[in-house]
Design a protein around this motif. Structure first.
Motif, PDB file in Angstrom:
ATOM      1  N   LYS A 231       0.831  -1.211   0.000  1.00 27.73           N
ATOM      2  CA  LYS A 231       0.000   0.000   0.000  1.00 27.73           C
ATOM      3  C   LYS A 231       0.864   1.259   0.000  1.00 27.73           C
ATOM      4  O   LYS A 231       0.550   2.245  -0.654  1.00 27.73           O
ATOM      5  CB  LYS A 231      -0.934  -0.008   1.214  1.00 27.73           C
ATOM      6  CG  LYS A 231      -2.078  -1.014   1.068  1.00 27.73           C
ATOM      7  CD  LYS A 231      -3.227  -0.734   1.998  1.00 27.73           C
ATOM      8  CE  LYS A 231      -2.908  -1.211   3.388  1.00 27.73           C
ATOM      9  NZ  LYS A 231      -4.117  -1.196   4.247  1.00 27.73           N
ATOM     10  N   GLY A 322      -7.061  -7.000  -6.552  1.00 29.65           N
ATOM     11  CA  GLY A 322      -7.786  -6.949  -5.289  1.00 29.65           C
ATOM     12  C   GLY A 322      -6.871  -7.233  -4.123  1.00 29.65           C
ATOM     13  O   GLY A 322      -6.882  -6.541  -3.105  1.00 29.65           O
ATOM     14  N   LEU A 325      -4.110  -4.406  -3.599  1.00 28.50           N
ATOM     15  CA  LEU A 325      -4.601  -3.119  -3.111  1.00 28.50           C
ATOM     16  C   LEU A 325      -5.308  -3.249  -1.780  1.00 28.50           C
ATOM     17  O   LEU A 325      -5.865  -2.282  -1.291  1.00 28.50           O
ATOM     18  CB  LEU A 325      -5.548  -2.503  -4.140  1.00 28.50           C
ATOM     19  CG  LEU A 325      -4.901  -2.127  -5.467  1.00 28.50           C
ATOM     20  CD1 LEU A 325      -5.950  -1.614  -6.436  1.00 28.50           C
ATOM     21  CD2 LEU A 325      -3.844  -1.069  -5.244  1.00 28.50           C
ATOM     22  N   LEU A 327      -7.969  -5.059  -1.090  1.00 27.52           N
ATOM     23  CA  LEU A 327      -9.424  -5.214  -1.148  1.00 27.52           C
ATOM     24  C   LEU A 327      -9.842  -6.633  -0.812  1.00 27.52           C
ATOM     25  O   LEU A 327     -10.980  -6.892  -0.484  1.00 27.52           O
ATOM     26  CB  LEU A 327      -9.945  -4.860  -2.546  1.00 27.52           C
ATOM     27  CG  LEU A 327      -9.746  -3.405  -2.978  1.00 27.52           C
ATOM     28  CD1 LEU A 327     -10.083  -3.257  -4.453  1.00 27.52           C
ATOM     29  CD2 LEU A 327     -10.624  -2.493  -2.151  1.00 27.52           C
TER      30      LEU A 327
ATOM     31  N   ILE B  28     -14.070   0.336  -9.510  1.00 20.62           N
ATOM     32  CA  ILE B  28     -13.688   0.135  -8.107  1.00 20.62           C
ATOM     33  C   ILE B  28     -12.182   0.289  -7.946  1.00 20.62           C
ATOM     34  O   ILE B  28     -11.697   0.955  -7.023  1.00 20.62           O
ATOM     35  CB  ILE B  28     -14.118  -1.259  -7.617  1.00 20.62           C
ATOM     36  CG1 ILE B  28     -15.634  -1.326  -7.529  1.00 20.62           C
ATOM     37  CG2 ILE B  28     -13.515  -1.576  -6.257  1.00 20.62           C
ATOM     38  CD1 ILE B  28     -16.152  -2.691  -7.145  1.00 20.62           C
ATOM     39  N   VAL B  29     -11.441  -0.350  -8.826  1.00 15.25           N
ATOM     40  CA  VAL B  29      -9.981  -0.263  -8.705  1.00 15.25           C
ATOM     41  C   VAL B  29      -9.524   1.178  -8.853  1.00 15.25           C
ATOM     42  O   VAL B  29      -8.668   1.655  -8.104  1.00 15.25           O
ATOM     43  CB  VAL B  29      -9.302  -1.156  -9.750  1.00 15.25           C
ATOM     44  CG1 VAL B  29      -7.809  -0.904  -9.776  1.00 15.25           C
ATOM     45  CG2 VAL B  29      -9.555  -2.620  -9.435  1.00 15.25           C
ATOM     46  N   ARG B  32     -10.145   2.977  -5.726  1.00 13.53           N
ATOM     47  CA  ARG B  32      -9.189   2.620  -4.691  1.00 13.53           C
ATOM     48  C   ARG B  32      -7.852   3.288  -4.946  1.00 13.53           C
ATOM     49  O   ARG B  32      -7.201   3.783  -4.034  1.00 13.53           O
ATOM     50  CB  ARG B  32      -9.019   1.087  -4.683  1.00 13.53           C
ATOM     51  CG  ARG B  32      -8.003   0.593  -3.693  1.00 13.53           C
ATOM     52  CD  ARG B  32      -8.530   0.637  -2.308  1.00 13.53           C
ATOM     53  NE  ARG B  32      -7.607  -0.041  -1.390  1.00 13.53           N
ATOM     54  CZ  ARG B  32      -7.591   0.151  -0.087  1.00 13.53           C
ATOM     55  NH1 ARG B  32      -8.435   1.000   0.448  1.00 13.53           N
ATOM     56  NH2 ARG B  32      -6.759  -0.511   0.668  1.00 13.53           N
ATOM     57  N   PHE B  35      -8.014   6.814  -4.003  1.00 13.12           N
ATOM     58  CA  PHE B  35      -7.929   6.950  -2.554  1.00 13.12           C
ATOM     59  C   PHE B  35      -6.487   6.832  -2.065  1.00 13.12           C
ATOM     60  O   PHE B  35      -5.982   7.641  -1.319  1.00 13.12           O
ATOM     61  CB  PHE B  35      -8.796   5.883  -1.900  1.00 13.12           C
ATOM     62  CG  PHE B  35      -8.643   5.813  -0.410  1.00 13.12           C
ATOM     63  CD1 PHE B  35      -7.938   4.764   0.176  1.00 13.12           C
ATOM     64  CD2 PHE B  35      -9.195   6.780   0.408  1.00 13.12           C
ATOM     65  CE1 PHE B  35      -7.791   4.696   1.551  1.00 13.12           C
ATOM     66  CE2 PHE B  35      -9.050   6.714   1.775  1.00 13.12           C
ATOM     67  CZ  PHE B  35      -8.347   5.675   2.347  1.00 13.12           C
ATOM     68  N   LEU B  36      -5.814   5.789  -2.532  1.00 17.20           N
ATOM     69  CA  LEU B  36      -4.469   5.558  -2.033  1.00 17.20           C
ATOM     70  C   LEU B  36      -3.478   6.583  -2.547  1.00 17.20           C
ATOM     71  O   LEU B  36      -2.583   7.019  -1.837  1.00 17.20           O
ATOM     72  CB  LEU B  36      -3.980   4.158  -2.448  1.00 17.20           C
ATOM     73  CG  LEU B  36      -4.573   2.961  -1.711  1.00 17.20           C
ATOM     74  CD1 LEU B  36      -4.027   1.678  -2.316  1.00 17.20           C
ATOM     75  CD2 LEU B  36      -4.227   3.010  -0.241  1.00 17.20           C
TER      76      LEU B  36
END
Lengths: 365, 746
Positions: A231, A322, A325, A327, B28-29, B32, B35-36
């Motif tokens: 991350k 997924g 990241l 998820l 969605i990715v 994300r 966001f990151l």
């Protein structure tokens, strides 16, 4: 000459080439900083596999793809045989028994098994149309065909790929329309089967892997720590990234599998949100184009085949991105055309070749 | 295959599902990523360049090891280590000086450690000194602060104290060889363990070596926890708003508890009785094979191995010629001497080569093949049959049996009784001993078997080699009725919730040894006679519990050599069991160069057998070897008895006083009740109508000191109203002799 290149879907081909190039560029960066550990060998070897894959793709796009329908069974059988062989005489790499070493080449039969399965699955759905959805009794055959390689892969110890086969079956069957009752029944059976296998069918170390996957904090020096690093790597790219080859690989130096599971964080760190946006757009284009090719195909088998290939790539994307990241839990599924892996590259390019093939013959019928 | 190109229509509608799935996922990715990278981008960026995440290992406490009754054999103690971390040291010279001034570690020592710092990453600590005292810890910690001002006396930036566990043994030398010890993992083991058990072993971990610590290491080691912290470049912990919940903390899981079959008291007893001698004692439960005691002398102190002076100590004991590291119980193979006569006798009887009452003439020796083989009794035993031959250990009888049997038949029975092969106990490096056969000798020496050698092997000399564990196993199987048992050391392993993860369970059907149980019973009776009938083990009659057994004196050098040094003295053996009916324990002891088996080895066996019996049946032996153990207990009990007496007397006095008081109270209430009575009579006489009976409270003496006032029911009130004679004599719930009196007063 004219005939060869007529009806080729150039847009699709260009997208594929773009993805391959980005993948190679990124892989170079990922292996570049390995002082004592790896070396550029991986990069060159990936390049070679890419070329082989492209050649294969070229050839595959010329065969009448209906050949695959006829050859589905032998292809499937060969892939099963390869899986069994890898269990018996294969070598263990990174904890899974999934590799066959022939001289200096190593094959991963699981990758080919995925393609083989898609082919037989497509053939089944093509030849058995159902107007109001598939019930359980109509699905048992593709289910069985899935369970055989799935079980073998589980024995190899590669949980990620085995789940993957289940996922392919689920998505393609869903696409083909399943009766609602059957859908629910499958869900229930699926959950029960998973619990049963978890409790009784797995060896201890496999069970340990699952708990580690489900609960990354449990693996002290493993995925929990790596997820955090992942991350950070992704996030620290900000909007435009740190620049090519300038990723702060200090962090990632302690992150193994930078060339496989974690290629995306490497890319995201160097190219930022902008780069990620472009890459995802390319993937989206690839998938949507493949689906479009499937829809335009005038012939059931072609449609299912192209859709199946699209779903295979999609599922890999979902599981890898997924996980990386944060998820969903991390599993060992690689990013198609970006991660290092000769067998994966060849298998994916070959299946994309099939899609190209289908696209070429859309006027045939 | 059908070309059903007109059948694609049904699929057209389905594509939208897939398209939606793809687009949804991509969105969605992207979200994300946004966001990151965009929202938290700066934050992660700051992270990646200036700060580091440090994972502090939280060491797991290793599992404890207990004996069969739950007494501690191995536990853990905290130990403090002084470390210095290059990344956070700002002024090394000052840091060294500070350490030297505060707790006296010489500067040279610190500097030599500091010189190694390039071999590992800068954020990893270097160990300055191990196992510092609590005071030293306090001294360091109290003077450490992250800000240094000019003029401060001490600069301890980068210096820290780590806590880890060390093994601690209530008695360091009591079960040394069985337990094993713990040390840091070496390269070879690390590779092997990492492959077999991924994720459990890392560089720098401690592992068990030898014995139980090694065999059950996976269960004992637990799992280390970890604590993620953010440390910035100056060594300060950074708490960014919100980052804390992104960091992970995972508690350590302590190791599991292992319960052994050993009895610590028996181990202590063996150690004390061996004193400075060399040898081994093994005791088994003949019915289950549980190892009740396994001691090997000389023994060394595990506590020293678990503290900083370990390396020196290790070099000492490893190079000592006395062989400290050998577990003689399973690695010491000795000629069994006369204890082997048990096997020879059984073999001869089973093969029908001799009848139980058949006499053999012992004239003090046997002449064979041009040599004289002496019996230990110079004058001979006269005509002697099986039972007495074992009781008095007549050599000539067994020479004769040896000649009749030959090595191969004898070897068969030896093997049946567990000799000549590994017992399979779960300890490494067990020796299999040696029971020769003709074929073996051919292979080994290239010469055929000489008949004269039958005599020596029949009495446990010659090529015969037996370990103390095997000898204990042999006699266990003779006296337990002829069942095969397998020695085991671990009774159970419990996890941290108290659930057993391993338990020894006896196998469902016990295998019978292929020897006629009658013969085994005969042997057992003869073994009983060795002690009880004044045989060679007669001195063990001094113990309260009835024992049986066999002495053995194994020659180390031939009698003619004329060597009288200690190393030439015979090994002393004794194997024994107790009680005679349904034996509960069997033991074998060998004392190297101890001389006669009866004198040197038998007392140890006797003490062990009696002590086990005492523990099990809660008795107290008065034998001089054991009486001192019970001295304190007896004294304590006398005191306790006195206290009980005094308490009883006090109790009685109290009771007497109470009785008096109660009596007076009763008298008073009697008087009060009488008064009430009179008043009621007067009232009744003047009443005309009969009112509805109002229940009057009835006084019920429940205890002599407590008077409870209860409201009776209406029914009972009516009964109370009736005249005494008309009242049914019914037993009320509260019937008491005295209560009747009260009823009539109404």
């Amino acid at each position: 000459m004219q005939k060869i290149f007529e009806n080729v879907n150039w847009h699709f081909f260009v997208v594929i080439l773009a993805l391959i190039s980005i993948g190679l560029l990124n892989l170079y960066s990922a292996v570049y900083y390995w002082g004592e550990g790896g070396s550029l060998v991986l990069f060159w070897s990936q390049l070679v596999w890419m070329i082989i894959g492209l050649v294969l793709m070229f050839f595959v796009s010329f065969i009448d793809y209906r050949f695959f329908s006829r050859a589905a069974t032998p292809i499937y059988v060969i892939s099963i045989v390869l899986l069994v062989l890898s269990l018996v005489i294969g070598s263990e790499v990174r904890g899974t028994q999934g590799w066959l070493k022939l001289g200096f080449l190593s094959l991963q039969p699981a990758e080919f098994a995925k393609v083989a399965y898609i082919i037989v699955l497509a053939r089944y759905f093509a030849n058995n149309p159902s107007y109001d959805g598939y019930g359980f009794w109509e699905l048992w055959r593709p289910l069985l065909l899935m369970l055989i390689p799935c079980g073998l892969i589980i024995l190899q110890g590669d949980l990620g790929s085995s789940m993957f086969l289940v996922l392919i079956f689920a998505t393609v069957a869903f696409f083909a329309r399943v009766k609602r009752r059957t859908l629910i029944a499958f869900l229930v059976i699926g959950v029960a089967a998973v619990m049963a296998i978890y409790a009784f069918g797995l060896k201890d170390y496999q069970r340990e892997r699952i708990t580690t996957f489900m609960n990354p904090e449990a693996d002290v020096r493993g995925s929990g720590y790596h997820l955090m690093q992942s991350k950070i790597a992704v996030g620290s790219g900000r909007v435009f990234g740190k620049g090519y080859l300038k990723g702060n690989i200090n962090k990632l130096r302690y992150l193994p599998e930078r060339h496989t599971d974690f290629v995306f964080p490497v890319f995201a760190e160097e190219w930022g949100f902008a780069g990620g946006f472009v890459l995802l757009t390319l993937y989206a284009a690839l998938l949507l184009m493949a689906l479009d090719i499937a829809r335009r195909s005038k012939e059931r088998f072609g449609g299912f085949l192209a859709a199946g290939v699209a779903m295979m790539i999609f599922c890999q994307l979902v599981i890898n991105l997924g996980g990386v990241l944060g998820l969903m839990p991390l599993t060992g599924v690689t990013l198609p055309l970006m991660s290092y892996g000769g067998s994966s590259v060849v298998a994916v390019l070959a299946s994309l070749g099939i899609v190209l093939n289908i696209s070429k013959r859309r006027f045939m019928f | 295959m059908r070309l059903s190109h007109d059948n694609t229509g049904d699929m057209d509608r389905r594509y939208k599902y897939l398209i939606v799935m793809v687009i949804a996922f991509i969105v969605i990715v992207l979200a994300r990523l946004y966001f990151l990278q965009v929202i938290k981008g700066e934050f992660y960026h700051f992270f990646s360049t200036e700060n580091s995440i440090k994972q502090i290992k939280i060491p797991a406490a290793r599992g404890m090891i207990f004996d069969r009754r739950g007494q501690v054999l191995v536990e853990n103690r905290p130990s403090f280590t002084l470390t210095i971390t290059p990344q956070y040291v700002v002024n090394p010279k000052m840091a060294f000086e500070s350490i030297e001034n505060l707790i006296g570690v010489p500067r040279e020592e610190i500097e030599s450690v500091w010189a190694e710092r390039y071999k590992q990453p800068k954020y990893q600590p270097l160990v300055v000194r191990d196992d510092i005292t609590a005071e030293e810890v306090a001294t360091i910690k109290s003077r450490k602060n992250p800000w240094y001002h000019d003029g401060d006396e001490f600069d301890l930036r980068g210096v820290d104290v780590e806590i880890r566990y060390r093994r601690s043994y209530p008695q360091g030398n009591v079960a040394t060889h069985v337990l094993g010890y713990v040390r840091e993992i070496d390269g070879d083991r690390l590779d092997k363990y990492r492959k077999d058990h991924p994720g459990r072993y890392f560089l720098g971990d401690n592992i068990g070596v030898r014995g139980i610590e090694e065999k059950w290491d996976l269960d004992l080691r637990g799992r280390d926890g970890y604590d993620q912290r953010i440390i910035n470049a100056v060594g300060r912990e950074v708490d960014y708003g919100g980052i804390a919940d992104q960091l992970e903390y995972h508690d350590a899981e302590p190791g599991f508890s292992v319960f052994l079959t050993l009895d610590r008291d028996l181990q202590e007893l063996a150690r004390d009785m061996f004193g400075g001698r060399t040898g081994s004692a093994v005791a088994l439960d003949p019915n289950t094979g549980a190892v009740l005691a396994m001691y090997s002398a000389p023994s060394y102190d595990l506590n020293i191995l678990a503290s900083p002076g370990a390396d020196e100590y290790w070099k000492q004991i490893a190079s000592d010629p006395r062989g400290y590291l050998i577990n003689r119980a399973i690695q010491g193979a000795y000629p069994p001497g006369s204890t082997y006569k048990i096997v020879t006798g059984i073999a001869a009887l089973a093969e029908g080569l001799v009848k139980p009452d058949e006499n053999v003439r012992c004239g003090g020796g046997l002449h064979y093949g041009g040599r004289m083989y002496h019996c230990w009794a110079k004058g001979g035993h006269g005509p002697i049959s099986y039972h007495r031959s074992l009781v008095h250990s007549c050599d000539v009888y067994y020479y004769t049996m040896g000649l009749r049997l030959g090595p191969d038949r004898l070897a068969t029975y030896a093997n049946k009784l567990g000799l000549g092969k590994r017992t399979g106990i779960s300890l490494a490096d067990e020796r299999s001993g040696l029971i020769p056969t003709a074929a073996w000798k051919e292979r080994r020496f290239g010469v055929p078997w000489q008949r004269g050698e039958n005599l020596s092997i029949a009495v446990g000399q010659g090529y015969d080699l037996v370990t103390p564990l095997q000898n204990a196993l042999m006699i266990s199987q003779v006296v337990n009725g002829g069942y095969e048992i397998k020695p085991h050391l671990v009774e159970a392993i419990y996890n941290n919730e108290g659930d057993p993860v391993y338990r020894w369970v006896p196998s469902e059907d016990r295998k019978k040894i292929d020897i006629d149980p009658e013969i085994l019973a005969r042997a057992k009776a003869a073994l009983a006679g060795v002690v009880q009938e004044g045989g060679t083990g007669g001195r063990l009659r001094a113990y309260e519990v009835k024992m049986g057994g066999k002495t053995g004196t194994a020659q180390v050098v031939s009698l003619e050599s004329g060597c009288f040094k200690h190393e030439c003295r015979d090994h002393a053996w004794f194997v024994g069991f107790a009680p005679l009916e349904n034996p509960e324990i069997a033991a074998a002891v060998v004392v190297e160069h101890g001389g006669f088996g009866a004198a040197a080895a038998a007392p140890i066996v006797g003490a062990i057998l009696q002590r086990y019996y005492d523990i099990k049946h809660n008795t107290r032996s008065k034998h001089p070897h054991l009486a001192h153990l019970y001295k304190d207990v007896i004294a304590e009990e006398a005191e306790e008895a006195k206290r009980v007496e005094e308490a009883k007397k006090a109790e009685e006095v109290k009771k007497a006083e109470e009785a008096k008081r109660a009596e007076e109270a009763e008298k008073k209430e009697q008087q009060a009740a009488d008064k009430l009575n009179v008043e009621k009579e007067v009232k009744r006489a003047s009443a005309t109508t009969k009112p509805k009976p109002v229940p009057k409270p009835r006084v019920v003496p429940v205890a002599k000191r407590q008077l409870i006032v209860e409201q009776p029911t209406v029914q009972e009130a009516e009964i109370q109203e009736k005249k005494p004679a008309q009242r049914r004599r019914r037993k009320s719930k509260y019937h008491r002799p005295r209560a009747r009196k009260l009823e009539t007063e109404e």
